[in-house]
Design an enzyme around this catalytic site. Structure first.
Site, PDB file in Angstrom:
ATOM      1  N   CYS A 186       0.866  -1.171   0.000  1.00 14.95           N
ATOM      2  CA  CYS A 186       0.000   0.000   0.000  1.00 14.95           C
ATOM      3  C   CYS A 186       0.908   1.227   0.000  1.00 14.95           C
ATOM      4  O   CYS A 186       2.102   1.126   0.268  1.00 14.95           O
ATOM      5  CB  CYS A 186      -0.863   0.020   1.251  1.00 14.95           C
ATOM      6  SG  CYS A 186      -1.860  -1.459   1.433  1.00 14.95           S
ATOM      7  N   ARG A 224       1.519   1.476  -5.930  1.00 18.68           N
ATOM      8  CA  ARG A 224       1.737   0.504  -4.859  1.00 18.68           C
ATOM      9  C   ARG A 224       0.481  -0.273  -4.505  1.00 18.68           C
ATOM     10  O   ARG A 224       0.531  -1.270  -3.770  1.00 18.68           O
ATOM     11  CB  ARG A 224       2.254   1.211  -3.607  1.00 18.68           C
ATOM     12  CG  ARG A 224       3.517   2.003  -3.814  1.00 18.68           C
ATOM     13  CD  ARG A 224       3.921   2.689  -2.536  1.00 18.68           C
ATOM     14  NE  ARG A 224       4.336   1.728  -1.547  1.00 18.68           N
ATOM     15  CZ  ARG A 224       5.568   1.266  -1.412  1.00 18.68           C
ATOM     16  NH1 ARG A 224       6.506   1.692  -2.206  1.00 18.68           N
ATOM     17  NH2 ARG A 224       5.864   0.381  -0.488  1.00 18.68           N
ATOM     18  N   TRP A 271      -3.765  -1.907  -1.384  1.00 24.02           N
ATOM     19  CA  TRP A 271      -3.780  -3.195  -2.076  1.00 24.02           C
ATOM     20  C   TRP A 271      -4.241  -4.187  -1.017  1.00 24.02           C
ATOM     21  O   TRP A 271      -3.510  -4.497  -0.073  1.00 24.02           O
ATOM     22  CB  TRP A 271      -2.383  -3.545  -2.569  1.00 24.02           C
ATOM     23  CG  TRP A 271      -2.324  -4.795  -3.407  1.00 24.02           C
ATOM     24  CD1 TRP A 271      -2.544  -4.898  -4.750  1.00 24.02           C
ATOM     25  CD2 TRP A 271      -2.021  -6.114  -2.960  1.00 24.02           C
ATOM     26  NE1 TRP A 271      -2.404  -6.198  -5.156  1.00 24.02           N
ATOM     27  CE2 TRP A 271      -2.090  -6.976  -4.082  1.00 24.02           C
ATOM     28  CE3 TRP A 271      -1.724  -6.680  -1.709  1.00 24.02           C
ATOM     29  CZ2 TRP A 271      -1.847  -8.352  -4.006  1.00 24.02           C
ATOM     30  CZ3 TRP A 271      -1.489  -8.044  -1.634  1.00 24.02           C
ATOM     31  CH2 TRP A 271      -1.547  -8.859  -2.778  1.00 24.02           C
ATOM     32  N   ASN A 295       0.865   0.155   5.984  1.00 23.51           N
ATOM     33  CA  ASN A 295       1.310  -0.712   4.905  1.00 23.51           C
ATOM     34  C   ASN A 295       2.007  -1.896   5.552  1.00 23.51           C
ATOM     35  O   ASN A 295       2.930  -1.715   6.345  1.00 23.51           O
ATOM     36  CB  ASN A 295       2.291   0.044   3.994  1.00 23.51           C
ATOM     37  CG  ASN A 295       2.948  -0.869   2.979  1.00 23.51           C
ATOM     38  OD1 ASN A 295       2.367  -1.874   2.582  1.00 23.51           O
ATOM     39  ND2 ASN A 295       4.155  -0.516   2.555  1.00 23.51           N
ATOM     40  N   GLY A 296       1.552  -3.120   5.238  1.00 25.51           N
ATOM     41  CA  GLY A 296       2.142  -4.307   5.851  1.00 25.51           C
ATOM     42  C   GLY A 296       1.047  -5.228   6.355  1.00 25.51           C
ATOM     43  O   GLY A 296      -0.115  -5.102   5.959  1.00 25.51           O
ATOM     44  N   GLU A 355      10.575 -14.114 -19.366  1.00 23.14           N
ATOM     45  CA  GLU A 355      10.257 -12.710 -19.118  1.00 23.14           C
ATOM     46  C   GLU A 355       9.192 -12.213 -20.102  1.00 23.14           C
ATOM     47  O   GLU A 355       8.266 -11.495 -19.720  1.00 23.14           O
ATOM     48  CB  GLU A 355      11.540 -11.862 -19.222  1.00 23.14           C
ATOM     49  CG  GLU A 355      11.362 -10.365 -19.049  1.00 23.14           C
ATOM     50  CD  GLU A 355      10.761  -9.953 -17.716  1.00 23.14           C
ATOM     51  OE1 GLU A 355      10.567 -10.797 -16.827  1.00 23.14           O
ATOM     52  OE2 GLU A 355      10.430  -8.758 -17.585  1.00 23.14           O
ATOM     53  N   LYS A 361       5.605 -10.727 -18.928  1.00 24.48           N
ATOM     54  CA  LYS A 361       5.191  -9.374 -19.345  1.00 24.48           C
ATOM     55  C   LYS A 361       3.810  -9.440 -19.974  1.00 24.48           C
ATOM     56  O   LYS A 361       2.931  -8.657 -19.666  1.00 24.48           O
ATOM     57  CB  LYS A 361       6.160  -8.848 -20.379  1.00 24.48           C
ATOM     58  CG  LYS A 361       7.142  -7.782 -20.262  1.00 24.48           C
ATOM     59  CD  LYS A 361       7.416  -6.909 -19.168  1.00 24.48           C
ATOM     60  CE  LYS A 361       7.158  -7.351 -17.785  1.00 24.48           C
ATOM     61  NZ  LYS A 361       8.279  -7.244 -16.884  1.00 24.48           N
ATOM     62  N   GLU A 371       0.956 -10.513 -17.390  1.00 25.49           N
ATOM     63  CA  GLU A 371       0.642  -9.599 -16.301  1.00 25.49           C
ATOM     64  C   GLU A 371      -0.125  -8.367 -16.776  1.00 25.49           C
ATOM     65  O   GLU A 371      -0.954  -7.843 -16.047  1.00 25.49           O
ATOM     66  CB  GLU A 371       1.871  -9.243 -15.465  1.00 25.49           C
ATOM     67  CG  GLU A 371       2.707  -8.094 -15.914  1.00 25.49           C
ATOM     68  CD  GLU A 371       3.894  -7.814 -14.994  1.00 25.49           C
ATOM     69  OE1 GLU A 371       3.699  -7.627 -13.793  1.00 25.49           O
ATOM     70  OE2 GLU A 371       5.036  -7.768 -15.498  1.00 25.49           O
ATOM     71  N   HIS A 396       7.927 -33.260 -24.214  1.00 27.41           N
ATOM     72  CA  HIS A 396       7.719 -34.124 -23.052  1.00 27.41           C
ATOM     73  C   HIS A 396       6.358 -33.877 -22.413  1.00 27.41           C
ATOM     74  O   HIS A 396       6.156 -34.185 -21.241  1.00 27.41           O
ATOM     75  CB  HIS A 396       8.854 -33.931 -22.046  1.00 27.41           C
ATOM     76  CG  HIS A 396      10.192 -34.346 -22.596  1.00 27.41           C
ATOM     77  ND1 HIS A 396      10.522 -35.662 -22.835  1.00 27.41           N
ATOM     78  CD2 HIS A 396      11.243 -33.621 -23.031  1.00 27.41           C
ATOM     79  CE1 HIS A 396      11.730 -35.730 -23.365  1.00 27.41           C
ATOM     80  NE2 HIS A 396      12.198 -34.492 -23.492  1.00 27.41           N
ATOM     81  N   LYS A 426       3.110  -2.693  -7.436  1.00 22.75           N
ATOM     82  CA  LYS A 426       4.509  -2.591  -7.841  1.00 22.75           C
ATOM     83  C   LYS A 426       5.463  -3.173  -6.797  1.00 22.75           C
ATOM     84  O   LYS A 426       6.398  -3.872  -7.114  1.00 22.75           O
ATOM     85  CB  LYS A 426       4.842  -1.119  -8.083  1.00 22.75           C
ATOM     86  CG  LYS A 426       6.267  -0.862  -8.505  1.00 22.75           C
ATOM     87  CD  LYS A 426       6.445  -1.150  -9.967  1.00 22.75           C
ATOM     88  CE  LYS A 426       7.837  -0.850 -10.453  1.00 22.75           C
ATOM     89  NZ  LYS A 426       8.107  -1.601 -11.696  1.00 22.75           N
TER      90      LYS A 426
HETATM   91  O1  M6R Z   1      11.091  -4.957  -6.739  1.00 25.21           O
HETATM   92  P1  M6R Z   1      11.476  -6.353  -7.110  1.00 25.21           P
HETATM   93  O2  M6R Z   1      12.405  -6.417  -8.266  1.00 25.21           O
HETATM   94  O3  M6R Z   1      11.975  -7.150  -5.941  1.00 25.21           O
HETATM   95  O4  M6R Z   1      10.115  -7.025  -7.577  1.00 25.21           O
HETATM   96  C1  M6R Z   1      10.060  -8.388  -7.942  1.00 25.21           C
HETATM   97  C2  M6R Z   1       8.799  -8.689  -8.704  1.00 25.21           C
HETATM   98  O5  M6R Z   1       7.674  -8.414  -7.919  1.00 25.21           O
HETATM   99  C3  M6R Z   1       8.707  -7.879 -10.006  1.00 25.21           C
HETATM  100  O6  M6R Z   1       9.824  -8.081 -10.824  1.00 25.21           O
HETATM  101  C4  M6R Z   1       7.442  -8.270 -10.791  1.00 25.21           C
HETATM  102  O7  M6R Z   1       7.530  -9.593 -11.218  1.00 25.21           O
HETATM  103  C5  M6R Z   1       7.222  -7.308 -11.955  1.00 25.21           C
HETATM  104  N1  M6R Z   1       5.971  -6.642 -11.791  1.00 25.21           N
HETATM  105  C6  M6R Z   1       7.146  -7.952 -13.270  1.00 25.21           C
HETATM  106  O8  M6R Z   1       6.956  -7.010 -14.286  1.00 25.21           O
END
Ligand code: M6R
Length: 611
Positions: A2, A27, A76, A102-103, A483, A487, A490, A506, A606
């Site tokens: 958050c 966030r 969040w 936050n937490g 990756e 991308k 998500e 397999h 994020k």
């Molecule tokens: O801040 P961080 O690099 O530790 O975050 C790790 C993941 O949460 C982050 O890379 C996430 O997978 C991205 N949103 C992907 O685009």
């Protein structure tokens, strides 16, 4: 997960808090709220489910709320669905104390039972509400004392912002395992989850440490250590990046802007570290003796940062001839990892606050490993707890889907590889110099791919209606596929999987049918022919194949695929930096064509500060 912000000063607080929340919305964005105090109206609390714009509309951009001190929150959800009542601030029964958090308060059930036995009535399903009621329970005229007693009782992770109607000349902040910064102004002060929320008003900040409590008045900030409330002298940091770095700058989305910023971010990350044709890594004094003794490298990260780790494994093992393991941070701490005093753990995190990564770092440290972190956010928790830190100079990354942070993390992996190879003597001087020379050309080659982005947009327009997409590749191409697939799913919500191309047969190949889209990454020259065989296998089962390779292999690839993306040739070790850009652009354009909320995809945030 958050965002919290607090302001105390001479101006109307609500518009300032809304402005700060807008910068923290990445966030968390399922609900938002404000608590503002004025002598005439007391503590006013307004909360609303939905994006910040809903709250802003209710309070008329802040002008409907008067008062020069307040706290705000963008959520969040963890405990309790997104709703008005579960939004923060959470308020004590008398309405005198408001809390943003936050937490996660892990022992909230026990505290709730305790408070319920004292007659306290709960209105939300949140863990945070116990903090507000517990504060009131302990409050006997000194809010700092009450906060200190509450911190004795609660377990878990928290960044807290607290306002009390009995002492509206101060705000209280406290932290454990969730980020919190304090911003120093002239006649005003701030608390916030990160500097983006305050940079418009002040560039002088300090980072609150675990177990610290801060009392903010409009003219001063005093920090105390918990539990004995000893005053702590904090070091002030000056933030020198421009506010425009955290704004869209004419782009429709932060993600588009951040994709386009990659050549510069890559350049900024490598150029100060290449001096006289050699790699110089500031403050990293691991020498040849250490590296020869080193039994292995363990790379720990989550999500895209983990995918950088996957690329790194291929590169580091080849260059150093040392074993490299890559672990998902959330798994690492529970797998009784084989870490010794001679293990080097490379911890990768954009935010530097990901709780799983943080916990894994602490576990590795407890077992005696040396910690080298690759972090984007200066002063973040992971940076501060590491033995060594190398910063990616990507600037603030706002879009939830990471792009420029990923690219700059890769850049540091190359530099670490080159430096360690030099110290170990495992790469010929000539080759090392050739890679360093080639490294400098990468920003220009990235730019070339970006300049041709319309071709990727065209492929997105052909394929955006697919509901399931496979990525295949071998070696680093497989890592890039992981990756590319992340991308895409998500931000576009298309089901997608990445497979090591040789593994398809397999089991997974049974999913390939007429019209299935397979994105085949074939940039690794030594494995090109193997990949062509895999492409032919899926094509004979009806797949539509979008292939990617280097320009010099373009004609060969075009013979076997339906459409081809070509990237400039480069040293094999550096290819991931070029291959990933078309993958990012493809995901972006597909999501755009599907009308998705690109910068704030559903269910995500994020900075993942919960386990
Ligand atoms: O801040 P961080 O690099 O530790 O975050 C790790 C993941 O949460 C982050 O890379 C996430 O997978 C991205 N949103 C992907 O685009």
């Amino acid at each position: 997960m958050c965002g919290i912000v607090g302001y105390i000063g001479a101006e109307e607080a609500a518009p300032i808090l809304l402005d700060g929340l807008a910068r923290l919305e990445y966030r968390g964005y399922d609900s938002a709220g404000l608590a503002v105090f004025s002598p005439a109206q007391g503590l006013q609390v307004v909360k609303a489910k939905g994006r910040l714009s809903v709250l802003s509309g209710i309070v008329d951009g802040g002008s409907a709320l008067h008062g020069t001190v307040g706290v705000g929150h963008t959520r969040w959800a963890t405990h309790g669905e997104p709703s008005d009542v579960n939004s923060h601030p959470q308020v004590s029964a008398s309405g005198r104390i408001a809390v943003v958090h936050n937490g996660i308060i892990e022992n909230y059930v026990q505290i709730k039972e305790f408070l319920a036995s004292k007659g306290v009535h709960f209105v939300s399903q949140t863990d945070t509400e116990v903090v507000a009621h517990l504060l009131e329970y302990y409050y006997e005229g000194d809010i700092l004392e009450a906060v200190s007693k509450v911190l004795h009782r609660i377990e878990g992770a928290y960044a807290l912002g607290i306002i009390c109607a009995d002492c509206p000349d101060r705000l209280i902040a406290a932290r454990k395992d969730s980020p919190l910064i304090l911003g120093y102004g002239e006649g005003f002060n701030f608390l916030a989850s990160d500097v983006t929320a305050v940079i418009k008003y002040t560039r002088d900040v300090c980072y609150l440490e675990d177990g610290e409590i801060a009392v903010l008045t409009k003219d001063a900030i005093q920090v105390y250590s918990h539990p004995y409330l000893q005053p702590v002298e904090k070091e002030r940091h000056h933030v020198d990046w421009e506010i425009s770095a955290a704004e869209k700058g004419g782009y429709e989305h932060f993600m588009a802007k951040e994709i386009m910023e990659q050549p510069k971010a890559f350049h900024d990350t490598i150029s100060p570290r290449i001096q006289d044709g050699r790699v110089v890594l500031e403050g990293l004094d691991l020498d040849g003796d250490y590296l020869r003794r080193m039994d292995k490298i363990y790379i720990i990260a989550c999500g895209s940062s983990y995918h950088v780790g996957m690329v790194a494994k291929y590169i580091l093992e080849k260059a150093l001839r040392k074993p490299v393991e890559v672990a998902l941070a959330s798994e690492f701490r529970y797998c009784d990892p084989l870490v010794t005093r001679d293990t080097l753990c490379i911890v990768i995190s954009q935010s530097g606050e990901t709780i799983d990564t943080m916990a894994a770092l602490r576990e590795a440290k407890r077992r005696g490993a040396t910690i080298l972190s690759i972090v984007n956010v200066v002063g973040s928790s992971i940076a501060r707890e590491s033995d060594y830190v190398l910063y990616t100079w990507a600037g603030p990354e706002i879009a939830v889907a990471t792009t420029k942070a990923y690219s700059t993390q890769l850049a540091l992996i190359y530099l670490i590889t080159l430096r360690f190879a030099e110290l170990l003597g495992t790469m010929a001087e000539e080759e090392r110099r050739a890679v360093i020379d080639e490294l400098r050309t990468i920003p220009g080659k990235m730019q070339k791919i970006l300049d041709d982005r319309e071709s990727i947009q065209y492929y997105a327009s052909i394929y955006f209606n697919h509901e399931s997409i496979f990525f295949i590749g071998r070696n680093i191409d497989y890592a890039i596929g992981l990756e590319g697939s992340l991308k895409l799913k998500e931000i576009s919500y298309i089901h997608s999987e990445a497979y090591a191309a040789g593994e398809l047969k397999h089991g997974t190949i049974s999913l390939i049918e007429e019209g299935t889209l397979v994105i085949a990454l074939a940039s690794c020259a030594p494995l090109f022919d193997k990949l062509v065989s895999n492409i032919v296998e899926v094509k004979s089962r009806g797949a539509d194949v979008l292939g990617l390779t280097v320009e010099s292999k373009g004609e060969d690839l075009k013979k076997v695929v339906d459409n081809a993306i070509l990237v400039p040739d480069t040293h094999p070790m550096l290819l991931p930096s070029l291959d990933v850009i078309p993958m990012q652009l493809f995901a972006y354009y597909v999501a755009l064509m599907r009308g998705c909320d690109i910068d704030k995809p559903r269910n995500l945030a994020k900075s993942v500060t919960v386990e």
